[in-house]
Design a protein around this motif. Sequence first.
Motif, PDB file in Angstrom:
ATOM      1  N   THR A  90       0.820  -1.208   0.000  1.00  0.00           N
ATOM      2  CA  THR A  90       0.000   0.000   0.000  1.00  0.00           C
ATOM      3  C   THR A  90       0.860   1.267   0.000  1.00  0.00           C
ATOM      4  O   THR A  90       1.892   1.332   0.663  1.00  0.00           O
ATOM      5  CB  THR A  90      -0.908   0.016   1.248  1.00  0.00           C
ATOM      6  OG1 THR A  90      -1.811  -1.080   1.178  1.00  0.00           O
ATOM      7  CG2 THR A  90      -1.686   1.317   1.338  1.00  0.00           C
ATOM      8  N   CYS A  91       0.417   2.273  -0.734  1.00  0.00           N
ATOM      9  CA  CYS A  91       0.970   3.622  -0.665  1.00  0.00           C
ATOM     10  C   CYS A  91      -0.150   4.571  -0.265  1.00  0.00           C
ATOM     11  O   CYS A  91      -1.282   4.427  -0.732  1.00  0.00           O
ATOM     12  CB  CYS A  91       1.572   4.064  -1.992  1.00  0.00           C
ATOM     13  SG  CYS A  91       3.103   3.222  -2.446  1.00  0.00           S
ATOM     14  N   GLN A  92       0.157   5.542   0.587  1.00  0.00           N
ATOM     15  CA  GLN A  92      -0.866   6.465   1.074  1.00  0.00           C
ATOM     16  C   GLN A  92      -0.275   7.859   1.215  1.00  0.00           C
ATOM     17  O   GLN A  92       0.835   8.029   1.733  1.00  0.00           O
ATOM     18  CB  GLN A  92      -1.391   5.983   2.424  1.00  0.00           C
ATOM     19  CG  GLN A  92      -2.468   6.877   3.044  1.00  0.00           C
ATOM     20  CD  GLN A  92      -2.964   6.315   4.356  1.00  0.00           C
ATOM     21  OE1 GLN A  92      -3.265   5.126   4.477  1.00  0.00           O
ATOM     22  NE2 GLN A  92      -3.059   7.170   5.361  1.00  0.00           N
ATOM     23  N   ALA A  93      -1.007   8.860   0.754  1.00  0.00           N
ATOM     24  CA  ALA A  93      -0.592  10.244   0.961  1.00  0.00           C
ATOM     25  C   ALA A  93      -0.602  10.552   2.452  1.00  0.00           C
ATOM     26  O   ALA A  93      -1.539  10.189   3.168  1.00  0.00           O
ATOM     27  CB  ALA A  93      -1.528  11.186   0.220  1.00  0.00           C
ATOM     28  N   VAL A 166       5.506  -4.765   3.269  1.00  0.00           N
ATOM     29  CA  VAL A 166       4.846  -5.795   4.072  1.00  0.00           C
ATOM     30  C   VAL A 166       3.849  -5.083   4.990  1.00  0.00           C
ATOM     31  O   VAL A 166       3.803  -3.860   5.045  1.00  0.00           O
ATOM     32  CB  VAL A 166       5.856  -6.629   4.898  1.00  0.00           C
ATOM     33  CG1 VAL A 166       6.850  -7.315   3.976  1.00  0.00           C
ATOM     34  CG2 VAL A 166       6.589  -5.762   5.921  1.00  0.00           C
ATOM     35  N   ALA A 167       3.068  -5.841   5.722  1.00  0.00           N
ATOM     36  CA  ALA A 167       2.018  -5.265   6.572  1.00  0.00           C
ATOM     37  C   ALA A 167       2.619  -4.675   7.845  1.00  0.00           C
ATOM     38  O   ALA A 167       2.446  -5.190   8.950  1.00  0.00           O
ATOM     39  CB  ALA A 167       0.974  -6.322   6.908  1.00  0.00           C
ATOM     40  N   LEU A 168       3.321  -3.577   7.683  1.00  0.00           N
ATOM     41  CA  LEU A 168       3.966  -2.911   8.805  1.00  0.00           C
ATOM     42  C   LEU A 168       2.954  -2.193   9.688  1.00  0.00           C
ATOM     43  O   LEU A 168       1.926  -1.718   9.226  1.00  0.00           O
ATOM     44  CB  LEU A 168       4.973  -1.878   8.299  1.00  0.00           C
ATOM     45  CG  LEU A 168       6.196  -2.384   7.537  1.00  0.00           C
ATOM     46  CD1 LEU A 168       7.019  -1.193   7.050  1.00  0.00           C
ATOM     47  CD2 LEU A 168       7.058  -3.279   8.422  1.00  0.00           C
ATOM     48  N   GLN A 169       3.308  -2.057  10.972  1.00  0.00           N
ATOM     49  CA  GLN A 169       2.565  -1.241  11.917  1.00  0.00           C
ATOM     50  C   GLN A 169       3.509  -0.124  12.366  1.00  0.00           C
ATOM     51  O   GLN A 169       4.420  -0.339  13.163  1.00  0.00           O
ATOM     52  CB  GLN A 169       2.113  -2.072  13.114  1.00  0.00           C
ATOM     53  CG  GLN A 169       1.143  -3.188  12.764  1.00  0.00           C
ATOM     54  CD  GLN A 169      -0.226  -2.648  12.386  1.00  0.00           C
ATOM     55  OE1 GLN A 169      -0.821  -1.876  13.134  1.00  0.00           O
ATOM     56  NE2 GLN A 169      -0.731  -3.069  11.242  1.00  0.00           N
ATOM     57  N   LEU A 170       3.299   1.073  11.855  1.00  0.00           N
ATOM     58  CA  LEU A 170       4.197   2.189  12.131  1.00  0.00           C
ATOM     59  C   LEU A 170       3.753   2.932  13.391  1.00  0.00           C
ATOM     60  O   LEU A 170       2.588   3.255  13.555  1.00  0.00           O
ATOM     61  CB  LEU A 170       4.205   3.147  10.942  1.00  0.00           C
ATOM     62  CG  LEU A 170       5.206   4.301  10.969  1.00  0.00           C
ATOM     63  CD1 LEU A 170       6.625   3.781  11.001  1.00  0.00           C
ATOM     64  CD2 LEU A 170       4.987   5.201   9.747  1.00  0.00           C
ATOM     65  N   ASP A 171       4.706   3.173  14.283  1.00  0.00           N
ATOM     66  CA  ASP A 171       4.447   3.929  15.508  1.00  0.00           C
ATOM     67  C   ASP A 171       5.568   4.948  15.666  1.00  0.00           C
ATOM     68  O   ASP A 171       6.721   4.576  15.924  1.00  0.00           O
ATOM     69  CB  ASP A 171       4.398   2.992  16.718  1.00  0.00           C
ATOM     70  CG  ASP A 171       4.041   3.733  18.008  1.00  0.00           C
ATOM     71  OD1 ASP A 171       3.985   4.974  17.992  1.00  0.00           O
ATOM     72  OD2 ASP A 171       3.827   3.049  19.026  1.00  0.00           O
ATOM     73  N   ILE A 172       5.252   6.233  15.498  1.00  0.00           N
ATOM     74  CA  ILE A 172       6.288   7.267  15.510  1.00  0.00           C
ATOM     75  C   ILE A 172       6.475   7.895  16.883  1.00  0.00           C
ATOM     76  O   ILE A 172       7.176   8.896  17.024  1.00  0.00           O
ATOM     77  CB  ILE A 172       5.971   8.372  14.487  1.00  0.00           C
ATOM     78  CG1 ILE A 172       4.660   9.083  14.831  1.00  0.00           C
ATOM     79  CG2 ILE A 172       5.930   7.802  13.076  1.00  0.00           C
ATOM     80  CD1 ILE A 172       4.378  10.278  13.951  1.00  0.00           C
ATOM     81  N   SER A 173       5.893   7.294  17.923  1.00  0.00           N
ATOM     82  CA  SER A 173       5.976   7.896  19.256  1.00  0.00           C
ATOM     83  C   SER A 173       7.412   7.973  19.765  1.00  0.00           C
ATOM     84  O   SER A 173       7.707   8.789  20.643  1.00  0.00           O
ATOM     85  CB  SER A 173       5.114   7.109  20.250  1.00  0.00           C
ATOM     86  OG  SER A 173       5.542   5.757  20.342  1.00  0.00           O
TER      87      SER A 173
END
Length: 339
Positions: A90-93, A166-173
């Motif tokens: 997936t790509c997302q703005a 891949v089905a990443l879960q991004l957490d920028i905390s």
Amino acid sequence: MLSRLVWPVSVAALAAALTGCFNSAEPVSEIYGSTMGSTYSIKWVGSEQSPAATEVKASVDQLLETFEEAASTWRPNSEMSRFNAAPAGTCQAMPQSILEIVELAQQLHRDGDGSFDLTLDPLLALWGFHGDGGQNVPDDQQLAAAMAHTGHQYLHIRDGQLCKDVALQLDISGIAAGYMVDEVVEHLASMGIQDYMVELTGELKADGHKPGGRPWRIAVEEPRDDSRIAQLILPLRGLGVSTSGDYRNYFEHEGQRYSHTFDPVTGRPVMHDLAAVTVLHPSAAWADGLSTVLLVKGSKLGWEYAIEHELPALFVIRQGDGFVSRSTPQFIALQQSKE
């Protein structure tokens, strides 16, 4: 049996800012609020041209709210939550703020040989650090399955879009608070505020002077080798400061301590003798990220990295039943600088 413990010593934690007592016609304005599941505080020296504190607070609150609307993983309709829920490929703005944070994280990941990673959410869940279940020491098969969904090499920015292989879960905390400290500082400058101390969720930056012409100061709690806490007082002149430690969130299992700070290369909690590290940097975002890099690397490799990159850093190292501290030359120079 797994049990959660509370570490009895506050190691290298940022203490309250020292504003001091003084007689001056220059007022010190203060505002407080909530953000990112925690709090913020801002102090500044006002002038006749400065906006009212209520105006500053309203604009800062809006700035922080706009960021959380995009970046919060707790809000199901945020851009970050939608990105995390999307499938592989997936790509997302995304808002510019998130793209800038990811770019910084990618650079920290490369420069730190993989020691910084914003995609470790599956590991935190696997080991039980999400707070929705008991702690868990996974077997090798479980660990490998979780690590298949982590890794900055699977995260890309293309034409203003954030993409995942891949089905990443991004957490920028792990870097968001430092980033927003820098953003708030820029916002204050746009209102003509140059003498300030900004603290968001423990990340901090200060510049200019308090009334009387002295710099803003912070207190850093430093445990010595006799386990007693001594305070180091540091003047801040255009520097951000961040402390990372393994002493606040951990569990013990069969006599082994497991921290919530993970080595992205192994997928396991760090197991070395470095208890905490404090870093100072002109960018609060960089200070935030670099303190994590050094903590993950440990007392030896982290020290070598700090020396190579000439970082002002304070290392707090476990030794027996106590602690010893080690400061880089740049940290010592700041500590000894005249006010």
